[in-house]
Design a protein around this motif. Structure first.
Motif, mmCIF file in Angstrom:
data_model
loop_
_atom_site.group_PDB
_atom_site.id
_atom_site.type_symbol
_atom_site.label_atom_id
_atom_site.label_comp_id
_atom_site.label_asym_id
_atom_site.label_seq_id
_atom_site.Cartn_x
_atom_site.Cartn_y
_atom_site.Cartn_z
ATOM 1 N N TYR A 37 63.708 51.778 16.976
ATOM 2 C CA TYR A 37 65.609 51.616 18.486
ATOM 3 C C TYR A 37 64.187 51.565 19.669
ATOM 4 C CZ TYR A 37 68.444 53.069 14.774
ATOM 5 O OH TYR A 37 69.025 53.532 13.892
ATOM 6 N N SER A 38 65.423 50.942 20.471
ATOM 7 C CA SER A 38 64.950 51.574 22.005
ATOM 8 C C SER A 38 66.188 51.820 23.311
ATOM 9 C CB SER A 38 64.784 50.070 22.645
ATOM 10 O OG SER A 38 66.345 48.765 22.992
ATOM 11 N N ARG A 39 65.593 52.584 24.040
ATOM 12 C CA ARG A 39 66.574 53.386 24.920
ATOM 13 C C ARG A 39 66.559 53.458 26.154
ATOM 14 N NH1 ARG A 39 65.040 59.418 26.003
ATOM 15 N NH2 ARG A 39 66.611 59.062 27.058
ATOM 16 N N ASP A 40 67.179 53.508 26.575
ATOM 17 C CA ASP A 40 67.335 53.483 28.338
ATOM 18 C C ASP A 40 67.822 52.168 28.761
ATOM 19 O OD1 ASP A 40 66.433 56.212 29.160
ATOM 20 O OD2 ASP A 40 64.563 55.231 29.256
ATOM 21 N N THR A 41 68.842 52.001 28.427
ATOM 22 C CA THR A 41 69.529 50.628 28.239
ATOM 23 C C THR A 41 69.614 50.057 29.657
ATOM 24 O OG1 THR A 41 70.369 50.401 25.969
ATOM 25 C CG2 THR A 41 70.815 48.801 26.996
ATOM 26 N N HIS A 42 70.535 50.943 30.562
ATOM 27 C CA HIS A 42 70.928 50.313 31.867
ATOM 28 C C HIS A 42 69.139 49.911 32.856
ATOM 29 C CE1 HIS A 42 74.779 50.537 31.724
ATOM 30 N NE2 HIS A 42 74.788 51.802 31.341
ATOM 31 N N GLY A 43 68.592 50.886 32.556
ATOM 32 C CA GLY A 43 67.275 50.762 32.878
ATOM 33 C C GLY A 43 66.322 49.395 32.371
ATOM 34 N N MET A 44 66.179 49.106 30.769
ATOM 35 C CA MET A 44 65.643 48.352 30.073
ATOM 36 C C MET A 44 66.759 46.780 30.940
ATOM 37 S SD MET A 44 63.678 49.664 28.525
ATOM 38 C CE MET A 44 62.406 49.798 26.686
ATOM 39 N N LEU A 45 67.367 46.998 30.837
ATOM 40 C CA LEU A 45 68.381 45.209 31.354
ATOM 41 C C LEU A 45 67.460 45.043 33.208
ATOM 42 C CD1 LEU A 45 72.032 45.546 30.232
ATOM 43 C CD2 LEU A 45 70.516 44.531 29.243
ATOM 44 N N ASP A 46 66.527 46.051 33.772
ATOM 45 C CA ASP A 46 66.420 45.623 34.862
ATOM 46 C C ASP A 46 65.070 44.646 34.946
ATOM 47 O OD1 ASP A 46 68.437 46.693 36.304
ATOM 48 O OD2 ASP A 46 67.770 48.765 36.349
ATOM 49 N N PHE A 47 64.490 44.750 33.596
ATOM 50 C CA PHE A 47 63.098 43.997 33.612
ATOM 51 C C PHE A 47 63.036 42.561 33.030
ATOM 52 C CE2 PHE A 47 61.773 48.357 32.435
ATOM 53 C CZ PHE A 47 61.105 48.504 32.641
ATOM 54 N N ASP A 48 62.646 41.480 33.705
ATOM 55 C CA ASP A 48 63.137 40.874 33.750
ATOM 56 C C ASP A 48 61.969 39.281 32.317
ATOM 57 O OD1 ASP A 48 63.665 37.377 33.784
ATOM 58 O OD2 ASP A 48 61.916 37.847 35.550
ATOM 59 N N MET A 49 62.118 40.559 30.957
ATOM 60 C CA MET A 49 61.314 40.077 30.070
ATOM 61 C C MET A 49 61.955 40.363 28.746
ATOM 62 S SD MET A 49 58.117 42.273 30.732
ATOM 63 C CE MET A 49 57.705 43.954 30.684
ATOM 64 N N PRO A 50 62.171 39.868 27.995
ATOM 65 C CA PRO A 50 62.984 40.315 26.129
ATOM 66 C C PRO A 50 61.941 41.287 25.845
ATOM 67 C CG PRO A 50 60.770 38.870 25.764
ATOM 68 C CD PRO A 50 60.782 38.834 27.414
ATOM 69 N N ILE A 51 63.146 42.350 25.182
ATOM 70 C CA ILE A 51 62.969 43.288 24.767
ATOM 71 C C ILE A 51 63.953 43.349 23.405
ATOM 72 C CG2 ILE A 51 63.282 46.594 24.334
ATOM 73 C CD1 ILE A 51 63.839 45.776 28.037
ATOM 74 N N PHE A 52 63.219 43.703 22.091
ATOM 75 C CA PHE A 52 63.273 43.378 21.226
ATOM 76 C C PHE A 52 63.411 44.547 19.566
ATOM 77 C CE2 PHE A 52 61.947 39.006 21.763
ATOM 78 C CZ PHE A 52 63.097 38.647 21.656
ATOM 79 N N SER A 53 63.994 45.143 19.406
ATOM 80 C CA SER A 53 64.455 45.969 18.542
ATOM 81 C C SER A 53 65.346 45.953 17.769
ATOM 82 C CB SER A 53 64.429 47.563 19.168
ATOM 83 O OG SER A 53 65.305 47.254 20.218
ATOM 84 N N TYR A 54 65.694 46.853 17.067
ATOM 85 C CA TYR A 54 67.041 47.176 15.879
ATOM 86 C C TYR A 54 67.945 47.840 16.926
ATOM 87 C CZ TYR A 54 64.307 47.122 12.139
ATOM 88 O OH TYR A 54 62.912 46.316 10.933
ATOM 89 N N GLY A 55 68.309 47.576 17.416
ATOM 90 C CA GLY A 55 69.150 48.010 18.679
ATOM 91 C C GLY A 55 68.929 49.767 19.776
#
Length: 139
Positions: A37-55
């Protein structure tokens, strides 16, 4: 950021979040693929790169996980990934291209994509799926 849902991982906490992603970006990462999994969704959305996880999952690594190495071969879901392999990902998932087979894989992928475009055009023009398969061998 788009999460790819496959099956439940064995780990019940997020493997990457905003802090680790910031560090990865500072070290030159182009994105992240995690077997969990990944977390900190709002902060992660600010990255200009892909993040692949189970959710997304709120539980952090805390004392449960730690980075033990980097730039070493790993295996995810039976797929061995070596340093230097090419990682290709989009909304449909992630594919690992072994560096040793890069030229052949990309040539065959482009050939298949060209063939699929021909089939799509033929079907858009009224050809049946069966006739398209029999004509092109692609579906």
């Amino acid at each position: 950021m788009r999460s790819i849902y496959v099956r439940e991982p064995l780990i019940d906490y997020a493997l990457i979040g905003e802090i680790m992603m910031t560090r990865a970006q500072k070290l030159g990462a182009a994105g992240a693929v995690v077997n969990g999994y990944s977390r900190d969704t709002h902060g992660m959305l600010d990255f200009d790169m892909p993040i692949f996880s189970y959710g997304n999952y709120a539980q952090d690594q805390g004392p449960r996980g730690r980075v033990i190495d980097f730039r070493v071969p790993i295996e995810i879901e039976g797929v061995r990934i070596e340093p230097g392999d090419i990682v290709v990902g989009d909304v449909d998932g992630v594919c690992i291209v072994p560096k040793a087979h890069e030229k052949e894989v990309f040539e065959r992928a482009f050939e298949k994509a060209r063939g699929e475009r021909k089939v799509l055009k033929a079907i858009q023009e009224g050809m049946s799926a069966v006739d398209a398969w029999n004509t092109y061998g692609i579906m």
